[in-house]
Write a protein that holds these residues in place. Structure first.
Motif, short mmCIF file in Angstrom:
data_model
loop_
_atom_site.label_atom_id
_atom_site.label_comp_id
_atom_site.label_asym_id
_atom_site.label_seq_id
_atom_site.Cartn_x
_atom_site.Cartn_y
_atom_site.Cartn_z
N UNK A 1 0.86 -1.17 0.17
CA UNK A 1 -0.64 0.37 -0.13
C UNK A 1 0.83 0.93 0.08
N UNK A 2 2.41 0.89 0.65
CA UNK A 2 3.13 2.49 0.12
C UNK A 2 3.48 2.36 -0.36
N UNK A 3 4.42 1.63 -1.85
CA UNK A 3 4.89 1.29 -2.62
C UNK A 3 5.33 2.17 -3.54
N UNK A 4 6.22 2.52 -4.26
CA UNK A 4 6.14 3.86 -5.15
C UNK A 4 4.56 3.98 -6.13
N UNK A 5 4.18 3.15 -6.41
CA UNK A 5 3.62 3.51 -7.87
C UNK A 5 1.99 3.26 -6.83
N UNK A 6 1.02 2.93 -6.14
CA UNK A 6 0.08 4.25 -5.27
C UNK A 6 0.49 4.58 -4.91
N UNK A 7 1.25 5.15 -3.97
CA UNK A 7 1.79 6.30 -3.46
C UNK A 7 0.94 7.60 -5.01
N UNK A 8 2.35 7.28 -5.96
CA UNK A 8 2.26 8.57 -7.25
C UNK A 8 0.85 8.71 -8.10
N UNK A 9 -0.15 6.58 -7.87
CA UNK A 9 -1.93 7.29 -8.48
C UNK A 9 -1.76 8.55 -7.26
N UNK A 10 -2.20 8.34 -6.73
CA UNK A 10 -2.28 9.02 -4.97
C UNK A 10 -2.25 10.04 -5.04
N UNK A 11 -0.77 11.02 -5.87
CA UNK A 11 -0.27 12.07 -5.55
C UNK A 11 -0.73 12.67 -7.26
N UNK A 12 -0.49 12.02 -8.59
CA UNK A 12 -0.31 12.86 -9.55
C UNK A 12 -2.21 12.35 -10.35
N UNK A 13 -2.57 11.27 -10.04
CA UNK A 13 -3.59 10.74 -10.47
C UNK A 13 -4.88 11.19 -9.82
N UNK A 14 -4.72 11.31 -8.93
CA UNK A 14 -5.97 11.90 -7.67
C UNK A 14 -5.72 12.48 -6.93
N UNK A 15 -4.25 13.56 -6.99
CA UNK A 15 -4.15 14.80 -7.01
C UNK A 15 -4.28 15.06 -4.73
N UNK A 16 -4.16 13.68 -4.53
CA UNK A 16 -4.43 13.88 -3.17
C UNK A 16 -2.70 14.94 -2.73
N UNK A 17 -3.08 15.19 -1.63
CA UNK A 17 -1.96 16.63 -1.28
C UNK A 17 -0.85 15.90 0.01
N UNK A 18 0.12 15.80 0.15
CA UNK A 18 0.85 14.98 0.61
C UNK A 18 1.09 14.82 2.32
N UNK A 19 0.15 15.61 2.96
CA UNK A 19 -0.53 15.52 4.33
C UNK A 19 -1.53 13.63 4.05
#
Lengths: 211, 211
Positions: free
Chosen positions: B109-127
């Motif tokens: 769940x904290x692998x690089x792929x899912x984190x990048x999806x949260x950031x780039x595809x879903x626009x989620x904040x670092x918080x």
């Protein structure tokens, strides 16, 4: 033996297949993942499995095993026939490698917890949740498709650990409407397994708690 | 042997520990996960590992093994000493169960792929990304904490498969600033392992590609 699980849970389905292939028929102990806020989160079930997840396998001496990958390796060690892994160590690693792609890189990402976090905590739409699920299944299946064989099950004429993991993952893909056309080897394996008595009796629709 | 990996990757670190505990010293083949858009995604690396992930272990006969859970089981079979699993099947399942909590319910769940999806595809904040990471590590660690022992490593006086998985997960938790105070058993195991030569030589900071 008693099997604590939920009819539609991918990892419960996976464990049911392994048990059925080994000719084992534990007593089903359904744990409802939705009703009453999730029976797996309740105190009664947490006394059985402190992690509060399904499946768990209670042995006749009262020992409780948790985590489907660990339980299936236990079954392979204690009930070696028919084997879910080939004899050669490199061949075993190839079969376990495909199982791990499904068990680590696909299924955990569309488990109920992360999907509920996307919906409730991050306010994502069903379209965004569907795209999330589809991405991890499609990327993982592309790797599986490249690694499995051209006929029979994933690795030859008899079902192995890779098939035990793959068939419930295909069921989940269909449930989430992920296109399977790019994966002809995977769909061939799923069709073959559907006609196998152990896979058939492990199917979610055949469980006592199926809705 | 050649080990394709990345210094900070949780699963590369995990495999390095298993190799070091077995006294194996493969040639390091660093694969940079960020530079050039990710060398693991490039054609050259995909010829080695069709999934395009680290780690991979190339054997001396040219066979390439993928997926750390599968590679570590291979090592245990081919290089049985010192054993990463106890002899009794139920005890083996308990050790593998904790490894699976980390390898399936936390790390993916904290692998690089899912984190990048949260950031780039879903626009989620670092918080929001930080809260996501913290949730899965904290929930998983609560289960691990309930399942491991009160002294020594996770399951007694010598390191086992559960410790091989746990130590890199603690490293990731520290990197992501997840509070470890609620987990005294886990922090005890991590401190003990830090003084063990095999764990020390496998540490990310000791790798040739460390930044």
């Amino acid at each position: 033996m008693k099997l604590y699980g939920y009819w539609r849970s991918t990892s419960s389905y996976r464990l049911r297949i392994a048990l059925a292939l080994k000719g084992l028929t534990p007593e089903p102990m359904p744990v409802h993942l939705v009703r009453n806020g999730g029976e797996h989160r309740g105190e009664a079930y947490r006394r059985i499995n402190p992690q509060g997840r399904v499946p768990s396998l209670a042995l006749d001496d009262g020992s409780v095993l948790i985590q489907s990958p660990a339980i299936i390796e236990y079954l392979e060690e204690v009930y070696p026939e028919p084997p879910l892994l080939p004899a050669d160590p490199v061949a075993r690693a190839r079969v376990r490698g495909v199982a791990a792609i499904i068990g680590c890189d696909i299924h955990p990402l569309h488990n109920v917890g992360p999907l509920n976090h996307l919906r409730r905590d991050l306010g994502r739409s069903e379209e965004e949740v569907g795209a999330w699920i589809g991405r991890w299944i499609s990327e993982g299946f592309a790797a599986v498709e490249a690694l499995i064989g051209d006929d029979g099950y994933c690795f030859g004429p008899i079902p192995r650990l890779a098939d035990v993991y793959l068939v419930p993952q295909v069921y989940a893909a269909e449930r989430f409407a992920v296109p399977l056309a790019p994966f002809p080897r995977i769909t061939r394996v799923a069709a073959l397994a559907a006609a196998h008595p152990a896979f058939a009796m492990a199917h979610p629709a055949r469980q006592p708690d199926a809705e």
